[in-house]
Design an enzyme around this catalytic site. Structure first.
Site, short mmCIF file in Angstrom:
data_model
loop_
_atom_site.label_atom_id
_atom_site.label_comp_id
_atom_site.label_asym_id
_atom_site.label_seq_id
_atom_site.Cartn_x
_atom_site.Cartn_y
_atom_site.Cartn_z
N THR A 81 -3.04 4.86 1.15
CA THR A 81 -1.65 5.12 1.54
C THR A 81 -1.00 6.08 0.55
O THR A 81 -0.26 7.00 0.94
CB THR A 81 -0.86 3.81 1.60
N GLU B 144 5.03 -7.16 0.68
CA GLU B 144 4.59 -5.80 1.04
C GLU B 144 4.85 -4.81 -0.09
O GLU B 144 4.04 -3.92 -0.35
CB GLU B 144 5.33 -5.37 2.31
#
Lengths: 310, 310
Positions: free
Chosen positions: A184, A132
């Site tokens: 993001t 991630e």
């Protein structure tokens, strides 16, 4: 004992739950990523194929979240063999549904399965986080619910700092993903650097109320608490067109709350029965279709188990 | 039916519980204020006597928290008679033990009792808050646990915005009040006007962890979560001499955490058995005695009932 092949599924996740920015998340039943791994004699990870990403994800295993997570598992157990991954993306990229987390978790879980499950789920956390980190940074708010399932509270990034909360009965979700891009990085850049102390107090009150409601199994109170965020969503709302109208329509259709899922653009509506979730998903999708934007929709409950080997 | 006289007790309270600044509080078994009310033919409230305040509290009922709260109850029910109050202060003033809240709650509860209980506890909240507002502003963080008992979460100042949380079994408290003065106004003035977003996230995480621990009945985790405050206590620590040493000694004596009670100077140590609370209270009191400051000490559990008619 290593297998010749294995397959794992990792679910979509909703991070933040409104007021619980960066600390709360839940796993959604239904949608997710599936990864198949085959044992190879050559050490290391290769990515054989990625299906469903429209060619957008890196095929280089050192730059791919699933590849990085799988390689971290191989390294952790000093595996002499390697693996080839086939990744089926069931989740749209940069959609606020935890797509990169799902790939990272599926990569870690499938690698572990292929090697005969040498690592515990708690040990896999670290390796999924490594995957991630390559995309969105070292955050557990999607990884934790994806790996452990249910509703999770992450007050740190180690397994000892992540707890599972009970899942209120009757909790149904409608997830609507408008066809717009919200990066993001941009969604983080629009956030205020500082907040007034009074705002911090209000935000802690909202989070406390949310945890209380979750423990009480009170979906209506949970929904009300989720919507008390006065910091993150107000700063991000302008990135998602028609969000106020989407909320109004969701509530007309029976939803109790509507919040941004993760960094968006997916909107997550909270309902206390399946019909309301379905009607909400239809109504909000229709809004975006009428606006010429278009949207995907999903409905589901919370997935208790987290990622699993198929 | 009105009585000729009535008496009520309202307990000491610990506001904030560390990381839960302005929203969490609990009622302590043992210490508190007691107020006796006698029916008078003349409408309105008179204060007949105050015992235990060293002459510091206003005798004017319009300026006294208990007087204001009692008068608010009389007014709410259009009472034609009045009452004379005798206030026994069991709590030191400006000590961080919710002294003004205890007087306000006892004033509201005793007035209601004298009038034959025309109002519900939820209705008394508003009148107790009026009394508290005269001294520290319109805050429910001491009033709520004092009136309702147990551990309370206040995300607003109406009864619908206050919830009672479960009380973990085995929770014991040591309360040490050094003989120094910390004015609430000053304790508020030293707080930062703004906090970084990251700090807000950490504070929400700490509060979420605390509510989770309370629901799990996990005193150790509750104590750890209480101490995660990085905003309020660091700003106030310099107002309370020897606090770091007090925390060290408390933990040596078996306490799991030590935080400032309300605006201080009382320190609240969290323990999971009675012996540890007693030893902690002794050790921290000795520290302040050795330093030439002196301190009072109290030990107790959480009072489940809140204020009551005697």
């Amino acid at each position: 004992m290593p297998l010749s092949s294995a397959e794992a599924f990792a679910p979509a996740t909703v991070a933040n739950l409104g007021v619980g920015f960066d600390i709360l998340g839940l796993a959604v039943d239904g949608a997710g990523d599936t990864i198949r791994a085959e044992l190879t004699a050559t050490p290391g990870v290769v990515i054989r194929e990625i299906v469903g990403d429209h060619g957008k994800l890196p095929r280089d295993p050192l730059k791919n979240t699933a590849g990085i997570a799988a390689a971290a598992v191989l390294k952790a157990v000093n595996a002499s063999s390697g693996m080839a991954l086939t990744i089926h993306k069931g989740l749209p990229l940069a959609s606020g549904l935890g797509s990169s987390a799902a790939s990272a978790v599926a990569g870690a879980v499938v690698a572990n399965a292929l090697l005969g499950e040498p690592l515990t789920r708690d040990q896999l956390l670290e390796h999924a986080l490594e995957g991630e980190a390559a995309v969105t940074g070292y955050h557990a708010d999607n990884i934790a619910p994806c790996l452990y399932g249910g509703i999770t509270l992450s007050y740190g990034v180690t397994s000892g700092e992540i707890v599972r909360l009970p899942v209120p009965e009757g909790l149904h979700l409608a997830l609507i993903t408008p066809h717009i891009e919200v990066l993001t990085a941009k969604a983080r850049a629009v956030l205020p650097a500082n907040v007034p102390l009074k705002t911090m107090v209000a935000q802690t009150a909202g989070v406390a109320r949310l945890i209380h409601a979750i423990y009480q199994g009170d979906v209506a109170q949970m929904a009300a608490a989720m919507e008390t965020d006065t910091v993150v969503e107000p700063a991000r709302s302008h990135l998602i067109p028609h969000i106020a109208e989407a909320r109004r329509l969701a509530k007309e259709a029976g939803a109790l709350a509507l919040v941004i899922s993760g960094a968006g653009p997916t909107l997550c509506a909270v309902c206390d029965h399946a019909d309301a979730a379905l009607l909400t998903a239809q109504a909000v999708t229709a809004l975006y279709e009428d606006a010429g934007i278009g949207a995907d929709r999903r409905v589901g409950t919370v997935l208790a188990s987290g990622a699993y080997v198929i």
